[in-house]
Design a protein around this motif. Structure first.
Motif, mmCIF file in Angstrom:
data_model
loop_
_atom_site.group_PDB
_atom_site.id
_atom_site.type_symbol
_atom_site.label_atom_id
_atom_site.label_comp_id
_atom_site.label_asym_id
_atom_site.label_seq_id
_atom_site.Cartn_x
_atom_site.Cartn_y
_atom_site.Cartn_z
ATOM 1 N N ASP A 2 0.800 -1.219 0.000
ATOM 2 C CA ASP A 2 0.000 0.000 0.000
ATOM 3 C C ASP A 2 0.837 1.276 0.000
ATOM 4 O O ASP A 2 0.291 2.366 0.043
ATOM 5 C CB ASP A 2 -0.940 0.010 1.211
ATOM 6 C CG ASP A 2 -2.056 -1.016 1.076
ATOM 7 O OD1 ASP A 2 -2.367 -1.413 -0.060
ATOM 8 O OD2 ASP A 2 -2.597 -1.425 2.109
ATOM 9 N N LEU A 3 2.163 1.156 -0.014
ATOM 10 C CA LEU A 3 3.022 2.343 -0.045
ATOM 11 C C LEU A 3 3.214 2.827 -1.475
ATOM 12 O O LEU A 3 3.400 2.034 -2.401
ATOM 13 C CB LEU A 3 4.394 2.030 0.565
ATOM 14 C CG LEU A 3 4.417 1.992 2.076
ATOM 15 C CD1 LEU A 3 5.696 1.347 2.572
ATOM 16 C CD2 LEU A 3 4.272 3.383 2.647
ATOM 17 N N ARG A 4 3.185 4.122 -1.634
ATOM 18 C CA ARG A 4 3.359 4.723 -2.955
ATOM 19 C C ARG A 4 4.855 4.958 -3.216
ATOM 20 O O ARG A 4 5.547 5.522 -2.386
ATOM 21 C CB ARG A 4 2.628 6.058 -3.030
ATOM 22 C CG ARG A 4 1.126 5.928 -2.886
ATOM 23 C CD ARG A 4 0.454 7.282 -2.782
ATOM 24 N NE ARG A 4 0.789 8.174 -3.863
ATOM 25 C CZ ARG A 4 0.095 8.270 -5.004
ATOM 26 N NH1 ARG A 4 -0.960 7.536 -5.184
ATOM 27 N NH2 ARG A 4 0.465 9.115 -5.937
ATOM 28 N N SER A 45 6.581 8.958 9.492
ATOM 29 C CA SER A 45 7.232 7.747 8.987
ATOM 30 C C SER A 45 7.818 8.031 7.614
ATOM 31 O O SER A 45 7.324 8.877 6.868
ATOM 32 C CB SER A 45 6.206 6.622 8.866
ATOM 33 O OG SER A 45 5.712 6.279 10.128
ATOM 34 N N ARG A 46 8.876 7.298 7.311
ATOM 35 C CA ARG A 46 9.440 7.439 5.979
ATOM 36 C C ARG A 46 9.813 6.065 5.432
ATOM 37 O O ARG A 46 10.106 5.135 6.179
ATOM 38 C CB ARG A 46 10.620 8.398 5.958
ATOM 39 C CG ARG A 46 11.778 8.039 6.828
ATOM 40 C CD ARG A 46 12.782 9.159 6.822
ATOM 41 N NE ARG A 46 13.969 8.750 7.564
ATOM 42 C CZ ARG A 46 15.093 9.398 7.563
ATOM 43 N NH1 ARG A 46 15.222 10.498 6.862
ATOM 44 N NH2 ARG A 46 16.120 8.971 8.256
ATOM 45 N N LEU A 47 9.786 6.004 4.123
ATOM 46 C CA LEU A 47 10.157 4.796 3.409
ATOM 47 C C LEU A 47 11.626 4.900 3.047
ATOM 48 O O LEU A 47 12.068 5.930 2.522
ATOM 49 C CB LEU A 47 9.309 4.660 2.146
ATOM 50 C CG LEU A 47 9.590 3.468 1.247
ATOM 51 C CD1 LEU A 47 9.357 2.149 1.984
ATOM 52 C CD2 LEU A 47 8.727 3.541 -0.002
ATOM 53 N N PHE A 110 0.735 6.243 1.928
ATOM 54 C CA PHE A 110 -0.031 5.014 1.754
ATOM 55 C C PHE A 110 -1.241 5.278 0.867
ATOM 56 O O PHE A 110 -1.834 6.353 0.915
ATOM 57 C CB PHE A 110 -0.541 4.495 3.108
ATOM 58 C CG PHE A 110 0.541 3.974 3.983
ATOM 59 C CD1 PHE A 110 1.276 4.820 4.785
ATOM 60 C CD2 PHE A 110 0.834 2.630 4.008
ATOM 61 C CE1 PHE A 110 2.270 4.340 5.617
ATOM 62 C CE2 PHE A 110 1.817 2.137 4.838
ATOM 63 C CZ PHE A 110 2.547 2.992 5.638
ATOM 64 N N PHE A 111 -1.600 4.284 0.063
ATOM 65 C CA PHE A 111 -2.870 4.323 -0.632
ATOM 66 C C PHE A 111 -3.962 4.131 0.408
ATOM 67 O O PHE A 111 -3.811 3.340 1.340
ATOM 68 C CB PHE A 111 -2.989 3.183 -1.657
ATOM 69 C CG PHE A 111 -2.174 3.388 -2.890
ATOM 70 C CD1 PHE A 111 -2.584 4.265 -3.871
ATOM 71 C CD2 PHE A 111 -0.996 2.684 -3.066
ATOM 72 C CE1 PHE A 111 -1.830 4.437 -5.016
ATOM 73 C CE2 PHE A 111 -0.240 2.852 -4.209
ATOM 74 C CZ PHE A 111 -0.659 3.735 -5.185
ATOM 75 N N ARG A 118 -4.784 9.114 -1.106
ATOM 76 C CA ARG A 118 -3.585 8.737 -0.354
ATOM 77 C C ARG A 118 -3.573 9.459 0.978
ATOM 78 O O ARG A 118 -4.182 10.507 1.138
ATOM 79 C CB ARG A 118 -2.329 9.037 -1.148
ATOM 80 C CG ARG A 118 -2.054 10.506 -1.330
ATOM 81 C CD ARG A 118 -0.793 10.701 -2.107
ATOM 82 N NE ARG A 118 -0.497 12.119 -2.157
ATOM 83 C CZ ARG A 118 0.480 12.633 -2.823
ATOM 84 N NH1 ARG A 118 1.279 11.871 -3.518
ATOM 85 N NH2 ARG A 118 0.697 13.922 -2.808
ATOM 86 N N ARG A 119 -2.858 8.875 1.899
ATOM 87 C CA ARG A 119 -2.658 9.515 3.184
ATOM 88 C C ARG A 119 -1.183 9.450 3.511
ATOM 89 O O ARG A 119 -0.503 8.498 3.148
ATOM 90 C CB ARG A 119 -3.500 8.871 4.276
ATOM 91 C CG ARG A 119 -3.185 7.446 4.544
ATOM 92 C CD ARG A 119 -4.165 6.856 5.572
ATOM 93 N NE ARG A 119 -4.021 5.424 5.642
ATOM 94 C CZ ARG A 119 -3.180 4.772 6.443
ATOM 95 N NH1 ARG A 119 -2.409 5.469 7.255
ATOM 96 N NH2 ARG A 119 -3.108 3.468 6.446
#
Length: 121
Positions: A2-4, A45-47, A110-111, A118-119
């Motif tokens: 769900d992560l963009r 949060s970060r990817l 996130f989708f 998205r959020r």
């Protein structure tokens, strides 16, 4: 899932790892792509996306020259700046004989459950 992630963000980094890092080695090497969600109490949060190779590596001077003259890494940096501004960053670590690691830090987007919105967390 769900992560963009922007499309084709990692492709140029993997291509560089193979072309400049692994191909010059007689016995080949490895390219590892990883992703992790990093949470901090004081921050959003970060990817964290990482492309690491076990290739030939390079000096800081040669890396800077490649960044000026090359296309792949420079385009990734520009795309990050355009889409995320200062909320994203890219870090390159390398040394001759020790491969190269490129790490990208993105805001965790996130989708939504219905995948239409998205959020940001």
């Amino acid at each position: 899932r769900d992560l963009r992630v922007p499309p084709f963000l990692l492709q140029p980094l993997v291509e560089n790892a193979v072309k400049h890092g692994i191909t010059p080695l007689r016995d080949g090497g490895a390219v590892v792509v990883s992703a992790a969600l990093q949470s901090a109490a004081a921050e959003k949060s970060r990817l964290v996306l990482t492309v690491r190779d076990t290739g030939v590596g390079t000096t800081q001077r040669d890396l800077e020259q490649r960044q000026r003259e090359g296309v792949g890494l420079r385009n990734v940096e520009r795309r990050l700046a355009y889409q995320y501004g200062e909320a994203a960053s890219l870090v390159v670590r390398t040394a001759p004989g020790h491969g190269m690691t490129v790490t990208i830090f993105l805001p965790a987007e996130f989708f939504a459950r219905d995948h239409s919105a998205r959020r940001v967390v």
